[in-house]
Write a protein that holds these residues in place. Structure first.
Motif: not given
Length: 117
Positions: A45-46, A57, A59, A61, A68, A91
Motif C-alpha cells: 500500500s505504499a 512515503k 501511502y 489508503k 498501486r 506521508e
C-alpha cells in the motif's frame, strides 16, 4: 451543526503546491501538494519516492479505491496528495487514481543529490 455550513457558490479547484520529496514534513502537513521523484521502493500500500532532497512515503489508503501502479526502481512519478502524519513519520496521501502518474520527463531540479548517489 450541519445548518452552520452554507454553500457560497462555485470556485476554482485548489491547485497543489509543488514541493520536494524531502519536504513531505511537518511544515507542509495538511496541505495539498505535488511532488515528483524516482521510485526507490514499494510495499503493498505504499510507494517511496526521492528527488535527491530526501525520501517521501506515498501511502495509498484502501478506502480510496486507488490501485498501486506497477513500478520499477528509478521510474519517475508525480504524486498529488495531502501531507499527513502517522505515528513517527510523515506521508503523502493521494486522493484519486489520477493523483499518481508516471512523470514524462526528467526529475525537476531541486538542489539535492540524485537518488542513485
Amino acid at each position: 451543526g450541519p445548518g452552520d455550513i452554507q454553500r457560497l457558490g462555485e470556485g476554482e479547484p485548489l491547485q497543489p503546491t509543488m514541493i520536494k520529496t524531502g519536504e513531505v514534513d511537518e511544515a507542509h502537513e495538511g496541505l495539498l501538494v505535488r511532488t515528483v521523484g524516482a521510485i526507490t521502493g514499494w510495499e503493498k500500500s505504499a510507494l517511496y519516492l526521492d528527488d535527491g532532497s530526501g525520501g517521501a512515503k506515498i501511502y495509498i489508503k484502501g478506502a480510496t479505491g486507488i490501485k498501486r501502479p506497477w513500478v520499477e526502481k528509478g521510474e519517475v512519478y508525480s504524486v498529488v496528495g495531502i501531507v499527513s502524519h502517522y505515528k513517527d513519520e510523515h506521508e503523502l496521501l493521494p486522493r484519486y487514481q489520477s493523483d499518481i502518474s508516471l512523470w514524462p520527463g526528467m526529475l525537476p531540479v531541486t538542489g539535492g543529490e540524485s537518488p542513485s548517489g
